[in-house]
Write a protein that holds these residues in place. Structure first.
Motif, PDB file in Angstrom:
ATOM      1  N   CYS A 145     -28.378  26.246 -48.380  1.00  0.00           N
ATOM      2  CA  CYS A 145     -28.466  26.004 -49.818  1.00  0.00           C
ATOM      3  C   CYS A 145     -27.681  24.750 -50.204  1.00  0.00           C
ATOM      4  N   VAL A 146     -26.465  24.644 -49.729  1.00  0.00           N
ATOM      5  CA  VAL A 146     -25.618  23.498 -50.060  1.00  0.00           C
ATOM      6  C   VAL A 146     -26.212  22.207 -49.498  1.00  0.00           C
ATOM      7  N   ALA A 147     -26.741  22.269 -48.293  1.00  0.00           N
ATOM      8  CA  ALA A 147     -27.312  21.077 -47.660  1.00  0.00           C
ATOM      9  C   ALA A 147     -28.483  20.528 -48.464  1.00  0.00           C
ATOM     10  N   ARG A 148     -29.196  21.378 -49.168  1.00  0.00           N
ATOM     11  CA  ARG A 148     -30.328  20.914 -49.981  1.00  0.00           C
ATOM     12  C   ARG A 148     -29.871  20.160 -51.224  1.00  0.00           C
ATOM     13  N   GLY A 149     -28.638  20.422 -51.670  1.00  0.00           N
ATOM     14  CA  GLY A 149     -28.158  19.801 -52.906  1.00  0.00           C
ATOM     15  C   GLY A 149     -27.270  18.595 -52.712  1.00  0.00           C
ATOM     16  N   ALA A 150     -26.696  18.443 -51.539  1.00  0.00           N
ATOM     17  CA  ALA A 150     -25.739  17.359 -51.293  1.00  0.00           C
ATOM     18  C   ALA A 150     -26.420  16.180 -50.617  1.00  0.00           C
ATOM     19  N   LYS A 151     -26.142  14.974 -51.112  1.00  0.00           N
ATOM     20  CA  LYS A 151     -26.709  13.768 -50.523  1.00  0.00           C
ATOM     21  C   LYS A 151     -25.685  12.989 -49.700  1.00  0.00           C
ATOM     22  N   ASN A 152     -24.444  12.971 -50.186  1.00  0.00           N
ATOM     23  CA  ASN A 152     -23.430  12.115 -49.561  1.00  0.00           C
ATOM     24  C   ASN A 152     -22.274  12.869 -48.932  1.00  0.00           C
ATOM     25  N   ALA A 153     -21.908  14.010 -49.480  1.00  0.00           N
ATOM     26  CA  ALA A 153     -20.715  14.728 -49.032  1.00  0.00           C
ATOM     27  C   ALA A 153     -20.873  15.270 -47.622  1.00  0.00           C
ATOM     28  N   LEU A 182      -3.754  21.479 -31.639  1.00  0.00           N
ATOM     29  CA  LEU A 182      -5.131  21.405 -32.131  1.00  0.00           C
ATOM     30  C   LEU A 182      -5.579  19.960 -32.299  1.00  0.00           C
ATOM     31  N   ALA A 183      -4.672  19.110 -32.773  1.00  0.00           N
ATOM     32  CA  ALA A 183      -5.008  17.686 -32.899  1.00  0.00           C
ATOM     33  C   ALA A 183      -5.259  17.077 -31.520  1.00  0.00           C
ATOM     34  N   GLU A 184      -4.433  17.429 -30.555  1.00  0.00           N
ATOM     35  CA  GLU A 184      -4.602  16.918 -29.201  1.00  0.00           C
ATOM     36  C   GLU A 184      -5.895  17.425 -28.568  1.00  0.00           C
ATOM     37  N   ALA A 185      -6.353  18.599 -29.019  1.00  0.00           N
ATOM     38  CA  ALA A 185      -7.602  19.159 -28.509  1.00  0.00           C
ATOM     39  C   ALA A 185      -8.825  18.506 -29.139  1.00  0.00           C
ATOM     40  N   GLY A 186      -8.601  17.685 -30.175  1.00  0.00           N
ATOM     41  CA  GLY A 186      -9.709  16.936 -30.753  1.00  0.00           C
ATOM     42  C   GLY A 186     -10.123  17.321 -32.146  1.00  0.00           C
ATOM     43  N   ALA A 187      -9.337  18.166 -32.830  1.00  0.00           N
ATOM     44  CA  ALA A 187      -9.686  18.543 -34.199  1.00  0.00           C
ATOM     45  C   ALA A 187      -9.785  17.297 -35.079  1.00  0.00           C
ATOM     46  N   SER A 188     -10.840  17.217 -35.874  1.00  0.00           N
ATOM     47  CA  SER A 188     -11.050  16.069 -36.757  1.00  0.00           C
ATOM     48  C   SER A 188     -10.295  16.204 -38.065  1.00  0.00           C
ATOM     49  N   LEU A 189     -10.005  17.421 -38.461  1.00  0.00           N
ATOM     50  CA  LEU A 189      -9.256  17.722 -39.683  1.00  0.00           C
ATOM     51  C   LEU A 189      -8.368  18.918 -39.420  1.00  0.00           C
ATOM     52  N   ILE A 190      -7.281  19.026 -40.186  1.00  0.00           N
ATOM     53  CA  ILE A 190      -6.435  20.215 -40.119  1.00  0.00           C
ATOM     54  C   ILE A 190      -6.148  20.676 -41.543  1.00  0.00           C
ATOM     55  N   VAL A 191      -6.607  21.866 -41.874  1.00  0.00           N
ATOM     56  CA  VAL A 191      -6.302  22.488 -43.162  1.00  0.00           C
ATOM     57  C   VAL A 191      -5.023  23.294 -43.014  1.00  0.00           C
ATOM     58  N   MET A 192      -4.096  23.102 -43.951  1.00  0.00           N
ATOM     59  CA  MET A 192      -2.845  23.861 -43.978  1.00  0.00           C
ATOM     60  C   MET A 192      -2.778  24.633 -45.285  1.00  0.00           C
ATOM     61  N   GLU A 193      -2.668  25.932 -45.184  1.00  0.00           N
ATOM     62  CA  GLU A 193      -2.671  26.781 -46.382  1.00  0.00           C
ATOM     63  C   GLU A 193      -1.340  27.495 -46.545  1.00  0.00           C
ATOM     64  N   CYS A 194      -0.797  27.403 -47.759  1.00  0.00           N
ATOM     65  CA  CYS A 194       0.422  28.121 -48.131  1.00  0.00           C
ATOM     66  C   CYS A 194       1.566  27.887 -47.154  1.00  0.00           C
ATOM     67  N   THR A 232     -15.341   8.229 -41.953  1.00  0.00           N
ATOM     68  CA  THR A 232     -14.939   7.939 -43.331  1.00  0.00           C
ATOM     69  C   THR A 232     -13.625   8.622 -43.664  1.00  0.00           C
ATOM     70  N   LEU A 233     -13.498   9.888 -43.276  1.00  0.00           N
ATOM     71  CA  LEU A 233     -12.291  10.656 -43.581  1.00  0.00           C
ATOM     72  C   LEU A 233     -11.071  10.050 -42.900  1.00  0.00           C
ATOM     73  N   HIS A 234     -11.215   9.648 -41.652  1.00  0.00           N
ATOM     74  CA  HIS A 234     -10.091   9.038 -40.936  1.00  0.00           C
ATOM     75  C   HIS A 234      -9.723   7.697 -41.555  1.00  0.00           C
ATOM     76  N   LYS A 235     -10.721   6.952 -42.023  1.00  0.00           N
ATOM     77  CA  LYS A 235     -10.461   5.663 -42.666  1.00  0.00           C
ATOM     78  C   LYS A 235      -9.712   5.864 -43.985  1.00  0.00           C
ATOM     79  N   LEU A 236     -10.130   6.843 -44.782  1.00  0.00           N
ATOM     80  CA  LEU A 236      -9.447   7.135 -46.042  1.00  0.00           C
ATOM     81  C   LEU A 236      -7.989   7.511 -45.793  1.00  0.00           C
ATOM     82  N   ALA A 237      -7.770   8.379 -44.795  1.00  0.00           N
ATOM     83  CA  ALA A 237      -6.405   8.814 -44.489  1.00  0.00           C
ATOM     84  C   ALA A 237      -5.555   7.642 -44.008  1.00  0.00           C
ATOM     85  N   ALA A 238      -6.122   6.789 -43.177  1.00  0.00           N
ATOM     86  CA  ALA A 238      -5.375   5.646 -42.653  1.00  0.00           C
ATOM     87  C   ALA A 238      -4.997   4.675 -43.761  1.00  0.00           C
ATOM     88  N   GLU A 239      -5.835   4.577 -44.786  1.00  0.00           N
ATOM     89  CA  GLU A 239      -5.577   3.677 -45.903  1.00  0.00           C
ATOM     90  C   GLU A 239      -4.721   4.309 -46.994  1.00  0.00           C
TER      91      GLU A 239
END
Length: 263
Positions: free
Chosen positions: A70-78, A170-182, A7-14
């Motif tokens: 705790c979070v897993a008990r409250g989230a249905k879709n995320a 990291l992307a070439e190693a297979g990371a599904s997401l990359i967070v960039m901070e500051c 889903t995340l890759h589809k959103l980014a591609a679109e």
């Protein structure tokens, strides 16, 4: 709709922006899930935010697993993203896999680890064994003592090239997401245009695949000086639900972050 890596890759591609917020309990997980936040980050930021300690470093594996449950008990879709804790994955890929396995068994769908190209081997090791990985580069809070504080990264040409090389490895190693901070917005844009993994920014400008903030920061309830990239969405919303919905809307509409929140 259940959010997955695909889903995340589809959103980014679109060209549709991805939203992420930190989350530490079932009640907020349910609220954020209802508001349409795609990724709930159970971050080691729970140390400063929930426990009142000065940094993320003392957060333990047991504490992280507890909050993920705790979070897993409250989230249905995320999609639930769990932070790998300091000292629990840097020694070897095998150590990282043992730690990641526990977080996935607690309810995480993906794990996040800090560090640059030297973490590519560990990233590949995890991915090959069925563990989706989110890489975290730029300002990495677990390195606060090495950085000498929370400082913008990638300002010099050499540092910018290093961070770009980190993202590629990291992307070439297979990371599904990359967070960039500051990191400067121009660098974040270049990385987003270069790698095949969706990018999530926090203090990285608007030209990334999505945004993340610490929940307590965007609600204006965390004490102390706020970072430049933080916006208090509670200020005009009137309710927590309204603030979260305003954040999602602003990210999707590309009105947040604005220039005032950008390096």
């Amino acid at each position: 709709m259940k959010i997955t890596v695909n889903t995340l890759h589809k959103l980014a591609a679109e060209g549709q922006k991805i939203t992420m917020l930190t989350c530490y309990d079932a009640s907020f997980a349910s609220l954020l899930d209802e508001a349409g936040v795609e990724i709930l980050l159970v971050g080691d930021s729970l140390g400063p935010v929930m426990q009142g300690i000065e940094s993320t470093l003392p957060v333990s594996e047991d504490e992280m697993a507890y909050h993920i449950r705790c979070v897993a008990r409250g989230a249905k879709n995320a999609l639930i993203l769990g932070d790998m804790t300091f000292g629990a994955y840097q020694q070897s890929p095998q150590q990282a896999f043992a730690h990641a396995s526990r977080l996935l068994q607690a309810g995480a769908h993906m794990v996040k680890l800090e560090g640059g190209a030297y973490m590519a081997e560990t990233t590949r090791f995890l991915v090959e064994r069925g563990v989706p990985v989110c890489s975290h580069i730029g300002l990495t809070p677990q390195f606060v003592n090495a950085f000498g504080g929370y400082r913008v990264q990638g300002k010099s040409e050499a540092d910018a090239q290093r961070i770009l090389n980190d993202a590629k490895a990291l992307a070439e190693a297979g990371a599904s997401l990359i967070v960039m901070e500051c990191v400067p917005a121009a660098l974040a844009r270049q990385i987003t245009e270069t790698v095949n993994a969706p990018t999530i920014g926090i203090g990285a400008g608007v030209d990334v695949s999505g945004q993340v903030l610490v929940l307590h920061d965007m609600l204006g309830v965390y004490p102390g000086k706020k970072a430049r990239f933080v916006k208090n969405f509670m200020h005009e919303a009137g309710s927590i639900q309204g603030a979260v919905e305003a954040y999602v809307k602003a990210v999707k509409a590309k009105t947040f972050p604005s220039e005032e929140h950008t390096y």
